[in-house]
Design an enzyme around this catalytic site. Sequence first.
Site, PDB file in Angstrom:
ATOM      1  N   SER A   1       8.473  -4.901   5.969  1.00 33.66           N
ATOM      2  CA  SER A   1       8.219  -5.969   6.959  1.00 33.66           C
ATOM      3  C   SER A   1       9.118  -7.169   6.781  1.00 33.66           C
ATOM      4  CB  SER A   1       6.758  -6.361   6.873  1.00 33.66           C
ATOM      5  OG  SER A   1       5.962  -5.209   6.871  1.00 33.66           O
TER       6      SER A   1
ATOM      7  N   ASP B   1       6.817  -3.625  10.246  1.00 34.73           N
ATOM      8  CA  ASP B   1       5.356  -3.500  10.394  1.00 34.73           C
ATOM      9  C   ASP B   1       4.927  -3.682  11.847  1.00 34.73           C
ATOM     10  OD1 ASP B   1       4.441  -6.785   9.031  1.00 34.73           O
ATOM     11  OD2 ASP B   1       6.049  -6.150  10.363  1.00 34.73           O
TER      12      ASP B   1
ATOM     13  N   ARG C   1       0.840  -1.212   0.000  1.00 31.97           N
ATOM     14  CA  ARG C   1       0.000   0.000   0.000  1.00 31.97           C
ATOM     15  C   ARG C   1       0.861   1.243   0.000  1.00 31.97           C
ATOM     16  NH1 ARG C   1      -4.209   0.065   4.627  1.00 31.97           N
ATOM     17  NH2 ARG C   1      -2.374  -0.583   5.848  1.00 31.97           N
TER      18      ARG C   1
HETATM   19  C1  G6P Z   1      -1.321  -4.781   7.910  1.00 25.76           C
HETATM   20  C2  G6P Z   1      -0.134  -3.858   8.081  1.00 25.76           C
HETATM   21  C3  G6P Z   1       1.070  -4.374   7.365  1.00 25.76           C
HETATM   22  C4  G6P Z   1       1.326  -5.785   7.823  1.00 25.76           C
HETATM   23  C5  G6P Z   1       0.124  -6.596   7.576  1.00 25.76           C
HETATM   24  C6  G6P Z   1       0.327  -7.985   8.075  1.00 25.76           C
HETATM   25  O1  G6P Z   1      -1.777  -4.717   6.662  1.00 25.76           O
HETATM   26  O2  G6P Z   1      -0.445  -2.575   7.569  1.00 25.76           O
HETATM   27  O3  G6P Z   1       2.177  -3.592   7.620  1.00 25.76           O
HETATM   28  O4  G6P Z   1       2.443  -6.292   7.142  1.00 25.76           O
HETATM   29  O5  G6P Z   1      -0.976  -6.087   8.250  1.00 25.76           O
HETATM   30  O6  G6P Z   1      -0.791  -8.729   7.804  1.00 25.76           O
HETATM   31  P1  G6P Z   1      -0.989  -9.562   6.481  1.00 25.76           P
HETATM   32  O7  G6P Z   1      -2.045 -10.521   6.812  1.00 25.76           O
HETATM   33  O8  G6P Z   1      -1.399  -8.608   5.452  1.00 25.76           O
HETATM   34  O9  G6P Z   1       0.309 -10.234   6.198  1.00 25.76           O
HETATM   35  C1  BGC Z   2       9.258 -10.730   8.850  1.00 26.85           C
HETATM   36  C2  BGC Z   2       9.015  -9.650   9.867  1.00 26.85           C
HETATM   37  C3  BGC Z   2       7.594  -9.140   9.783  1.00 26.85           C
HETATM   38  C4  BGC Z   2       6.649 -10.296   9.876  1.00 26.85           C
HETATM   39  C5  BGC Z   2       5.231  -9.873   9.774  1.00 26.85           C
HETATM   40  C6  BGC Z   2       8.202 -11.784   8.970  1.00 26.85           C
HETATM   41  O1  BGC Z   2       8.354 -12.711   7.952  1.00 26.85           O
HETATM   42  O2  BGC Z   2      10.521 -11.300   9.034  1.00 26.85           O
HETATM   43  O3  BGC Z   2       9.905  -8.599   9.670  1.00 26.85           O
HETATM   44  O4  BGC Z   2       7.400  -8.278  10.830  1.00 26.85           O
HETATM   45  O5  BGC Z   2       6.904 -11.212   8.859  1.00 26.85           O
HETATM   46  O6  BGC Z   2       4.934  -9.311   8.591  1.00 26.85           O
END
Ligand code: G6P
Ligand code: BGC
Length: 924
Positions: A610, A664, A549
């Site tokens: 992330s 994140d 995003r």
């Molecule tokens: C939200 C946050 C992201 C995060 C994500 C993890 O969208 O804004 O920064 O990485 O959650 O959740 P997801 O299920 O999208 O991996």
């Molecule tokens: C990453 C982290 C991140 C997490 C959640 C992991 O695979 O190593 O940096 O915070 O995923 O998105």
Amino acid sequence: MDSIGSLGLQQGEGAPSCPQEGLPCPSNSSEMVQECLQQFKVTGAQLRQIQTSLLGSMEQALRGQVGPAPAVRMLPTYVGSTPHGTEKGDFVVLELGATGASLRVLWVTLTGIEGHKVEPRSQEFVIPQEVMLGPGQQLFDFAARCLSEFLDVLPVDNQGLQLGFSFSFPCHQTGLDKSTLISWTKGFKCSDVEGQDVVQLLRDAIQRQGAYSIDVVAVVNDTVGTMMGCEPGVGPCEVGLVVDTGTNACYMEEARHVAVLDEDRGRVCISIEWGSFSDEGALGPVQTIFDHTLDHESLNPGAQRFEKMIGGLYLGELVRLVLVHLAQRGVLFGGHTSPVLRSQGSILLEHVAEMEDPSAGAARVHAVLQDLGLNPKASDAEWVQCVCMAVCTRAAQLCAAALAAVLSRLQHSREQQALQIAVATGGRVFERHPRFLSVLRETVMLLAPNCDVSFIPSVDGGGRGVAMVTAVAARLAAHRRLLEETLAPFRLTREQLAEVQAQMREAMAKGLQGEASSLRMLPTYVRATPDGSERGDFLALDLGGTNFRVLLVRVTTGGVQISSQIYSIPECVAQGSGQQLFDHIVDCIVDFQQKQGLSGQSLPLGFTFSFPCRQMGLDQGILLNWTKGFNASDCEGQDVVCLLREAIRRRQAVELNVVAIVNDTVGTMMSCGYEDPHCEVGLIVGTGTNVCYMEELRNVASVDGDSGQMCINTEWGAFGDDGSLSMLSTRFDASVDQASINPGKQRFEKMISGMYLGEIVRHILLHLTSLGVLFRGQQTQRLQTRDIFKTKFLSEIESDSLALRQVRAILEDLGLPLTSDDALMVLEVCQAVSQRAAQLCGAGVAAVVEKIRENRGLEELTISVGVDGTLYKLHPHFSSLVAATVRELAPRCVVTFLQSEDGSGKGAALVTAVACRLAQRTRI
Ligand code: G6P
Ligand code: BGC
Ligand code: BGC
């Protein structure tokens, strides 16, 4: 209309009949007998009313309607299909209650479709009256003794015997081997059994007996055994009808019509328990004074009224009451009775069947009456025969009306006008009574003319049928054991979770000290959570979750406004070259700026990235390794802020001021911290998983200074990469890890996060299919396809509002042919996998909050955890399981979980805002 009435009085049309109670005594006795016999006459209209009323009561009970209590119980039996003859094996069958004061033990060998039929061996044991009316334990001990006595003479091991328990009383079944007795019927009245699980009572008795290890795998009502015992060639029978001491029927109902069941497909066998049918309106008019007397003097007055007009235990008694009545009015036996005739239960079904048997003739009637201590005249014998015929004809007609109700129900539930059906019949009234079946058949044809009914006598009283159900139950029980064995490693104990917590604490401590640890404990250079004084417009990027995003975040006195746009990161870009990836990112930014009218503006940008980065500052982060399916080249070991800036440079005419790179978890903590200052932990459970928290700087060896705090990105996804989690890792985790693009890495993440749970489930389903436990052992191409079982399916399948039927819908979309048992097992697999994930996550959070509590030397810590991630947010039970585990393992921490509404993009903007505020202050 009245053609039915004449049925059954074939012999001696001119035979005399008997008058009503209290009416002046008619001149001649034959009239008095005629009048008496007249009472047992049931008209066609009355039979149809009984049929209709019973049908109404059946449908009311199926709908699970509460009041007024339906007259029949309609009890699901957990038998979902008629036998398909494949069942094989040796089974012990114990029959209790079908034939009154006797129980029967059978040894049944099922040989499948192709095998030759083996005659069952059986033995009958008479149950002493005091046992039928005594303490329940005595009855079950008696049954266990009979079992041993029977098995002692058979050349069988005393190990691993499988038993089917045919228990012919009304029971609430909650499984093929779990059944609670509702109430005794038919001359039984043992104490301490009603409301109990009769399978457990039998198991306890067999245990006490201790001679044989017998596994009671199924409990079956005798009607079900009768239906299932239908000879494969002639059947399948879909109705089981028993008229022995008692009476009842079962039939195959569409599962979707049974409200108590959460099923929409397939059929289920329902035990009607029509013995308790007692609709005054329908039954009242056909009940005689003799019926009321019989009921009044019975063991269970007011109950089983319908059964007491049909069951073999009562026919003889009705005849006896009529004979006593007529004798006392001087009409029969010269007005004499005998002590035997006056004693309850002295006329048995056998007597009635014999006396009525046209081939037996008057001579036999004489003999029976003499045995009863009477001295009958010829005319007496004739009248007695008439009485027997009247009583039995009515019984057969009433039974026919009930069966006609079942046939109407089948027509309804199968939307079939014309119904062709096979009814399995069982019980000594059928076997011994000369005319019962013929009267029944004729009456059914009149009451259910559109039904072509074939009556199939059960070969051995249902013993084979019970063995069939037992075979199915044994197969399901074996499957259940295999399922439990497969899922056992996923059922973590408190000790195991506490061990994970302790291991994580140790790894955190080592990581903070820069010692070898699977937890990198990365400083983030975020020293404080927002204090609300932040202001300005910021661009933010959010990469690494399900969606990429770009956001515009406006932080004003009035709060934070966010406008954002989701862009996809195609797999080929995520796994292409680093340059391609960052060029794609910049393309998205430019597109977003144009759409937001920001082109040419150089807003401070916060980059939520992330992935594990070693930061040397807020805007410097060396990517340590990719995770979650990303694998772009030439990035690991690089400063991703530089990579972004280079991409910006490559895309001339774009001005962007990258101020901060944020994980994140940090973005989520900051975003929630903006609303709740107690929020000092950021947790992500989405595609990947990770946690950060505010650590005391004095504990962070790699960063100078020992006052104040710094947010630490633990990167707990890698916890256990040093093998410290191997005690928990299963063969399915290993399969998922080996098939991943980073084998051996992110072991903790691969047990918890959304990218992997679906795959763990898929591997377990493949394993259970290979064991024949699921999908009849048929491996489908679809199920062998990687990532075909999405983690979101777990959330859908485990949602309470989703009935099994929807579980089936999801699985059928995957091209998996399944039964309801399969759907149930898939649900349990999903529950086991997600529960373990949530508990492990909870153990991790408990480690972090306990660390903070001890850091601050607090007796009790109140803290909030900001959470984001699709799995945590969408799974119906994940969040509550995490919270429960934290409460269990960190009882001195009061933890509030705050679901982040705006994602970590807002957090990244706030970090950028704080950085800008601090930078401004240093500039002043
Ligand atoms: C939200 C946050 C992201 C995060 C994500 C993890 O969208 O804004 O920064 O990485 O959650 O959740 P997801 O299920 O999208 O991996
Ligand atoms: C990453 C982290 C991140 C997490 C959640 C992991 O695979 O190593 O940096 O915070 O995923 O998105
Ligand atoms: C019981 C039924 C049984 C029937 C025939 C009734 O008394 O309640 O469960 O099927 O007798 O044995």
